[in-house]
Each structure stands twice: as C-alpha cells, then as structure tokens.
Design an enzyme around this catalytic site. Structure first.
Site, PDB file in Angstrom:
ATOM      1  CG  HIS A 180     -21.039   8.231  12.215  1.00 47.47           C
ATOM      2  ND1 HIS A 180     -21.077   6.967  12.759  1.00 47.47           N
ATOM      3  CD2 HIS A 180     -19.722   8.517  12.031  1.00 47.47           C
ATOM      4  CE1 HIS A 180     -19.846   6.508  12.873  1.00 47.47           C
ATOM      5  NE2 HIS A 180     -19.005   7.428  12.441  1.00 47.47           N
ATOM      6  CG  ASP A 231     -17.109  -1.405   7.611  1.00 45.07           C
ATOM      7  OD1 ASP A 231     -16.112  -0.803   7.170  1.00 45.07           O
ATOM      8  OD2 ASP A 231     -17.450  -1.355   8.807  1.00 45.07           O
ATOM      9  NE  ARG A 260      -9.630   0.641   7.185  1.00 37.49           N
ATOM     10  CZ  ARG A 260     -10.567   1.506   7.594  1.00 37.49           C
ATOM     11  NH1 ARG A 260     -11.844   1.167   7.568  1.00 37.49           N
ATOM     12  NH2 ARG A 260     -10.234   2.696   8.027  1.00 37.49           N
ATOM     13  CB  SER A 282     -15.190   2.248   7.060  1.00 38.36           C
ATOM     14  OG  SER A 282     -15.603   1.722   8.283  1.00 38.36           O
ATOM     15  CE  LYS A 284     -19.231   1.246   9.690  1.00 35.19           C
ATOM     16  NZ  LYS A 284     -18.177   1.021  10.627  1.00 35.19           N
TER      17      LYS A 284
HETATM   18  N1  URA Z   1     -15.203   4.284  12.228  1.00 35.26           N
HETATM   19  C1  URA Z   1     -15.629   3.424  11.275  1.00 35.26           C
HETATM   20  O1  URA Z   1     -16.756   2.969  11.293  1.00 35.26           O
HETATM   21  N2  URA Z   1     -14.746   3.083  10.317  1.00 35.26           N
HETATM   22  C2  URA Z   1     -13.492   3.571  10.237  1.00 35.26           C
HETATM   23  O2  URA Z   1     -12.770   3.253   9.324  1.00 35.26           O
HETATM   24  C3  URA Z   1     -13.071   4.462  11.240  1.00 35.26           C
HETATM   25  C4  URA Z   1     -13.961   4.808  12.231  1.00 35.26           C
END
Ligand code: URA
Length: 439
Positions: free
Chosen positions: A83, A162, A169, A184, A188
């Site tokens: 990621h 999320d 957010r 977050s 995922k």
């Molecule tokens: N990327 C994400 O998936 N979540 C965040 O909070 C910030 C960047």
C-alpha cells in the site's frame, strides 16, 4: 451499552475508550444508530486527544470486521500486498504486481481511485482499453489461483465503516489524525486475506505527510498496529518531493510502467519498486537477503517474465494486451505542448514541486477535484528533465498532453511555478529514506 454522548465525552476529556466502546461506535456508525453528527464529534475528539496504540488497534479491528473479510486458504503462495500513502506519478503498483507474481508471490491487490493532486491505481488501469477493476469474488479467486495477481477495487460489502467514516472525515476536517489514518488504511488492507504487508510511506511536497518526522510517526504506528494484529509488516519511507518517474497522467503512466517492465524504467521509479518487491519477498519468506532479491527481480525483467506476467494480468481482466507492444492503442490527447527552459544560461533543476505538478495534471483533467468528477485518461505531463539535471536555454523540460486550451494555460501556470533552477550543480538525495519494521 454506553450512549453515544458518553463515549464522545470520554474522548473529549482525554480519556481512553474501551474495546467494547470502540466496537459499539463502529457498529453504530454502520447501522446508523450513531448519528453522523455524533460520529463527527467523536472523530474530532480523536483528532484533538489522540488514541493509544491499543485503542488504534481495536478501532482497526472493529472497522476491518464491519464487513466481509476475504480469506484465501486455497492460495499456496505467500500472499503479500503493498500500500502506498499516495503521491504524484506513483505508478509503482502497476509494475510491482506483475514483477512480484513473476518471482513467486501472490498479490491480491485492492486499490483506490485518485482524489485531489494524487492519482489512483484503478483510474490508471482503466486507461487500458477493456480493463475492468470489478471482478466477482469467484473470478477474483480464480485469477489469483491461476496467475497469482489481481488488481481490483474493494467491493461494497468490505469495510463499510471506513466508507462512512472517511466520507465524514473528508467534510469535517478530521482526516489529519495518525490513529484515524492507520485504522482507515489497515482495516482495508487486512480485510484482503493477506499474509504480510509492505507499506510505501511517502514524505515531501507531493505526499500526505510533508515532513520526514510526520511520515516516520505514521510508518511506526502502521507497522506497530499491523504487526500487533499478526501481520508481518514493513514500511519503507520514500521521498515524494518531485513526481516519481517521468509521467503524470493515467494512460501516460501505464505506458511508463510497461517501459519499466521492459527494462527501460527511470531510476527513481525502479529504485522504489525494487525496494518494495524485495521487502515483499523477504516477508513472504522467499528471499533472505537484498542481493538475492535483486538478482531474482533483474532476471524477471531481463528474461521478459515480468512483462509476460503483466500481459496475463491485462488479458485476465478483460484488457487489450496488445497495448504492451502498441502504445497507439491508448487514448491520446489532442495536442502536445513542449514547455521549454527560457533562461539564457546553463542551469540545473533545483526542484520540481510534486504538489504543483499534481495540481497541473488535475487541471488538465487527469485528476478529480471531488469524488464523482469524471477524468480524462489521455492527458498529463511527461518530464524530460528531473531534479539535478542540467538544462540549456531552449531545452524541453516537459511535454504537456492536453485537450483544451483553457486547461493547458491553467496547467502551465502551475508547472512554471513548480520548477526552480540553480546556477550551481544540485545534489539529489536518495529516494529511499529508511525501512521500519517490528524488531
Ligand atoms: N488513505 C486512506 O485510505 N485513509 C486515510 O485516512 C488516509 C489515506
């Protein structure tokens, strides 16, 4: 059971939430029992008061469990994903997944779309004619079993917490919080059924984290939480002051990725890709030292195995694999403008501000100002010069691929601001700053 305002008050006053209070919050957000205004109040309290590592881990787990969790017991190869916290010109995933699959890993990659000045992997993939990022669960699993890689968007039944929390957010100025970012990102990734995770945590002008100390804090927190829930994880800290590689814009970045798989990639982009795949190989237990990993990756590129893996990926997801040999199959912009160096003496590029370049690309139509904006896959910028390069009067600095004069003019204004020069040679820093893993 606590009522929402009691949970909010604990965090407002700087207290710690219990695991059950955090689970109640996440379940309530998904069911609608925790109203948007209450969730927003708690998010702001978390931004202001922070969270302990334990609270962050509980939040991550509760969010991960808020929807379907993929399990892939039928896959025998090590399942390792990567990621990136996002940057400008960051097309690493497109090179990394086929390269990693060609050296023995399985890469079950779920990615996102671009927003603001950063690009998204799903948008780039959709620049390949016919390519689909929506696979059924059965097709996704079958593809992982047969070609050891898939690149898709996350389905609506995964991590719904999320989706709701991120939307809140975004509009309540509560994105900038390390515990919330960690939960977050990791909720995922950990729902993907992986064995291990490598994170590219970027810092600099074009990154989410502008300073090395902020990026390091985020990286340490991500590694601690992910390793704490049993997933071996390494974060690689990398620089994102100038765009990564030369191309910025969806189809243009796919073309550059194909060049990388043919062994013709720019040095900075290959350095980041190799470092991340080497770490994936190490966490997957397939290589024990960096030199061995490099040799396997070099062989995969030189033999054409990595490029063949990319062709298989494209064909498996409905794309036209002939693009690998014929770039004219990509959508092309109507016009190309050469932006030239207008100084009258020999100079050196001192900096190319990645944030301004990201904005320049977005103004051309390559990116989104808001989540449901439509993007133009063909437009973008290709740099001929990068930081530290010598430039002579009249040299082409970059080529701007555009479809309307208005977008070209807006974009050029940003690009001219983005590039600064020095009369003296410029020292450039190593793009890899550090590795952070649980000791
Ligand atoms: N990327 C994400 O998936 N979540 C965040 O909070 C910030 C960047």
């Amino acid at each position: 059971m606590d009522i929402p305002q009691e949970i909010i008050a604990i965090k407002r006053d700087g207290g710690c939430l219990s695991r059950s209070q955090i689970e109640q919050f996440v379940a309530g957000v998904v069911s609608g029992e925790f109203k948007d205004y209450q969730a927003s109040a708690l998010l702001m309290a978390i931004v202001l008061q922070g969270m302990t590592s334990e609270e962050t881990a509980w939040l991550t787990e509760a969010m991960m469990r808020s929807g379907r969790i993929v399990e892939l017991p039928e896959i025998t190869r090590p399942k390792v994903d990567k990621h990136s916290t996002g940057g400008v010109g960051d097309k690493v995933s497109l090179i990394l997944a086929p390269l990693a699959a060609s050296v023995g890993l399985c890469v079950p990659m779920m990615s996102g779309r671009g927003l603001g000045h950063t690009g998204g992997t799903l948008d780039k993939l959709e620049a390949i004619p016919g390519f689909t990022v929506d696979l059924s669960d059965a097709a996704y699993r079958a593809q992982l079993a047969s070609i050891h890689q898939a690149m898709i968007g996350q389905s609506a039944d995964m991590v719904p917490a999320d989706r709701k929390l991120y939307a809140l957010r975004d509009v309540t100025a509560t994105v900038e919080s390390i515990p919330l970012i960690c939960a977050s990102i990791l909720s995922k990734k950990l729902a993907e059924g992986i064995d291990a995770l490598v994170l590219d945590v970027k810092c600099g002008r074009g990154a989410f984290m502008k300073t090395e100390s902020e990026a390091r804090e985020l990286a340490e927190s991500l590694v601690r939480i992910s390793a704490g829930v049993g997933k071996p994880t390494t974060a690689v800290l990398t620089r994102m002051d100038q765009p990564l590689g030369c191309a910025v814009g969806n189809a243009l970045e796919v073309i550059e990725s194909i060049d990388c798989l043919k062994g013709q990639g720019p040095e900075d982009l290959m350095a980041v890709t190799f470092e991340l795949v080497a770490e994936m190989l190490r966490l997957g237990g397939l290589c024990h030292d960096r030199a061995e990993a490099q040799q396997r990756m070099d062989t995969a590129i030189e033999s054409g195995a990595a490029l063949a893996a990319f062709r298989r990926l494209v064909a498996a997801q409905g794309g036209d694999a002939r693009v690998v040999d014929d770039f004219s199959l990509f959508a092309a912009a109507g016009w190309v403008f050469d932006l030239c160096y207008t100084g009258d003496t020999t100079s050196y590029i001192a900096a190319i501000d990645a944030l301004l370049v990201g904005e320049a690309a977005r103004l051309l139509g390559a990116g989104r100002a808001h989540a449901d904006a439509v993007i133009d896959l063909a437009v973008g910028i290709v740099f001929q010069k990068k930081t530290g390069d010598r430039v002579e009067p009249g040299d082409v600095l970059c080529q701007v691929h555009y479809n309307t004069d208005a977008s070209l003019n807006a974009s050029l204004e940003r690009l001219r601001q983005a590039m600064t020069y020095s009369f003296e040679p410029v020292e450039t820093s190593d793009i890899i700053i550090d590795h952070i893993s649980e000791s």
